[in-house]
Enzyme design. Structure first.
Site, PDB file in Angstrom:
ATOM      1  N   TYR A 142       0.819  -1.208   0.000  1.00  0.00           N
ATOM      2  CA  TYR A 142       0.000   0.000   0.000  1.00  0.00           C
ATOM      3  C   TYR A 142       0.856   1.262   0.000  1.00  0.00           C
ATOM      4  CZ  TYR A 142      -4.397  -2.460   0.350  1.00  0.00           C
ATOM      5  OH  TYR A 142      -5.493  -3.250   0.060  1.00  0.00           O
ATOM      6  N   GLY A 255      -9.837  -6.572  -4.420  1.00  0.00           N
ATOM      7  CA  GLY A 255      -8.471  -6.908  -4.825  1.00  0.00           C
ATOM      8  C   GLY A 255      -7.771  -7.799  -3.825  1.00  0.00           C
ATOM      9  N   ASP A 256      -8.023  -7.559  -2.535  1.00  0.00           N
ATOM     10  CA  ASP A 256      -7.426  -8.400  -1.490  1.00  0.00           C
ATOM     11  C   ASP A 256      -7.987  -9.814  -1.536  1.00  0.00           C
ATOM     12  OD1 ASP A 256      -5.884  -6.243  -0.247  1.00  0.00           O
ATOM     13  OD2 ASP A 256      -7.833  -5.450   0.319  1.00  0.00           O
ATOM     14  N   ARG A 257      -9.302  -9.924  -1.774  1.00  0.00           N
ATOM     15  CA  ARG A 257      -9.921 -11.250  -1.891  1.00  0.00           C
ATOM     16  C   ARG A 257      -9.363 -11.985  -3.106  1.00  0.00           C
ATOM     17  NH1 ARG A 257     -11.949 -15.401   0.843  1.00  0.00           N
ATOM     18  NH2 ARG A 257      -9.803 -15.733   0.179  1.00  0.00           N
ATOM     19  N   SER A 260      -5.620 -13.125  -2.411  1.00  0.00           N
ATOM     20  CA  SER A 260      -5.530 -14.215  -1.437  1.00  0.00           C
ATOM     21  C   SER A 260      -6.046 -15.527  -2.021  1.00  0.00           C
ATOM     22  CB  SER A 260      -6.290 -13.862  -0.159  1.00  0.00           C
ATOM     23  OG  SER A 260      -7.661 -13.623  -0.418  1.00  0.00           O
TER      24      SER A 260
END
Length: 457
Positions: A142, A255-257, A260
């Site tokens: 980030y 985006g994080d999902r 991962s």
């Protein structure tokens, strides 16, 4: 997500996300400014913390390698990472806090604190050791300077030779290390590559440039509702994995999902193309279920295997006061009669769950030559229909047990049935549901269709 329990390491910037929900019903007396009456405030670990939370909820052993400030806001973060091992150096910069103000599930404004350029954080020997012991690594950059550290970068690059490394980049972040699978979105890909345009042709050209520039194992450009494009080589054609349609999604955390889910699929032995398809489907399901809002409540009790997605739909619809509709069948060679019956059933409520006979169940009912298609293929076909919101496979001769798990408000049968001939009709009344029939469409038959196919084959 199912599969073996993996040692997942998340490397990146830990943020604090705050959701403030309220009602706006009036303006201030001195200016036309909305007044928000706060109903609730929820705190979550954001950034790399969200990736770690998602992986932990998927059932993996998760270590978060990050840097922590010593301000008051940082004190909230360890308690929001229950079940995640935290290995942190010190950050001299303030904690980044992102506060979303919403009313009736609609965003009003986002307030960011602490997002000025950061000073270089500390990287410890324990942080480097954690990277070396992973089955998979997700980098959630980030732009706070952590991924600029030479020793940490070297450890991640060395790990990429042995385990999957998925790198979610940031416009102000570090250059991804060679050997990683990098997942920019369309806007990021445009900025990184210098390619202008939109759509699949643009995404492919950008992926090709980034693949060469970064020395990546693969570049996956996420395209929102259009899915994702994968490039692993300049030769051949790109893979485009389409996404299912999600109505009015809250895309925060998508985006994080995706990153991962992609890492877990790769760590479980999937190819790049298989992993991208899994990640697209997982992300669409995450958004359909409510996105990050689902993380502040207890996880839905899972049905076995893929049935969990159907139950999540049921719980979401029921929580919103909607009507759950269900039907059942073998659906072996889906034909026009099936499509019309399913469309009629879906029109009766807010979601349609199909209870599908397993292969063994079909054989007992139809004979040793059936089914013509495996349950896996039948699930895929039914799930591709816009009117079907979820599929549950059952192995018994009747769907009674599956009905009790779903507890639909309306149970639908196609054809000329009466309550006395349906064993499930009495079951549905246990919780006040109703069994109904929808019109039967004569001349459409799986048996007739199979016979016709055999005559011309």
């Amino acid at each position: 997500m199912s599969g073996a329990r993996l040692r997942a390491v998340v490397v990146g910037d830990l943020l604090l996300d705050v959701d403030v929900e309220g009602e706006v019903e009036r303006l201030t007396p001195y200016a036309p400014v909305p007044v928000l009456d706060v109903v609730s405030e929820t705190k979550r670990a954001g950034g790399a913390g969200l990736v770690a939370t998602l992986l932990h909820r998927d059932g993996h052993d998760v270590t978060l390698v990050t840097a922590l400030s010593d301000d008051a806001r940082a004190g909230d973060l360890p308690g929001l990472l229950d079940g995640v091992t935290l290995v942190a150096g010190r950050s001299p910069s303030p904690t980044v806090v992102k506060t979303r103000i919403r009313s009736r599930e609609q965003p009003i404004v986002r307030i960011d604190e602490g997002s000025a350029p950061a000073e270089a954080p500390e990287v410890t020997a324990a942080m480097l050791d954690a990277v070396r012991g992973a089955d998979l690594i997700v980098v959630a950059d980030y732009g706070r300077g952590l991924l600029e550290d030479a020793a940490l970068r070297a450890a991640i690059e060395a790990a990429a030779a042995d385990v999957p490394v998925v790198w979610d980049p940031h416009p102000r972040g570090a250059r991804p290390v060679p050997g990683a699978v990098v997942t920019p979105n369309l806007g990021e890909a445009r900025g990184f590559s210098g390619v202008e345009g939109s759509g699949v042709p643009f995404a492919d050209e950008a992926a090709l440039r980034l693949l060469e520039a970064w020395g990546s194992a693969a570049v996956v450009i996420t395209m929102g509702s259009h899915g994702a494009l994968l490039r692993t080589s300049a030769r051949g054609l790109p893979l485009v994995a389409a996404a299912s349609v999600v109505t009015d999604p809250d895309v925060n955390g998508a985006g994080d999902r995706f990153a991962s889910a992609l890492a877990v699929a790769l760590g479980s032995g999937s190819t790049h193309s298989e992993a991208v398809q899994t990640a697209v489907a997982t992300t669409a399901g995450f958004l359909a279920d409510g996105g990050v809002a689902t993380l502040v409540s207890a996880p839905v009790a899972a049905l076995p295997g893929p049935d969990h997605d159907a139950l999540a739909v049921v719980e979401r619809v029921r929580a919103a006061g909607g009507t759950v509709v269900a039907t059942a069948g073998c659906f072996d060679l889906i034909h026009a009669g099936h499509a019309k019956t399913l469309a009629a059933a879906r029109a009766l409520g807010d979601c349609l769950i199909v209870l599908l006979n397993s292969d063994d169940s079909v054989r007992r009912l139809k004979g040793p030559e059936r089914p013509l298609m495996t349950a896996e293929d039948r699930v895929d076909l039914l799930s591709a229909l816009q009117v079907v919101d979820g599929v549950v496979v059952f192995g018994e001769d009747t769907p009674v047990d599956a009905i009790r798990r779903i507890r639909p408000d309306i149970w639908v049968k196609g054809g000329d049935y009466n309550a006395g001939s349906l064993p499930e009709a009495s079951v549905i009344t246990e919780w006040g549901g109703r069994a109904v029939t929808v019109p039967f469409f004569p001349g459409r038959s799986t048996t007739k269709l199979a016979a016709a196919i055999q005559r011309v084959s």
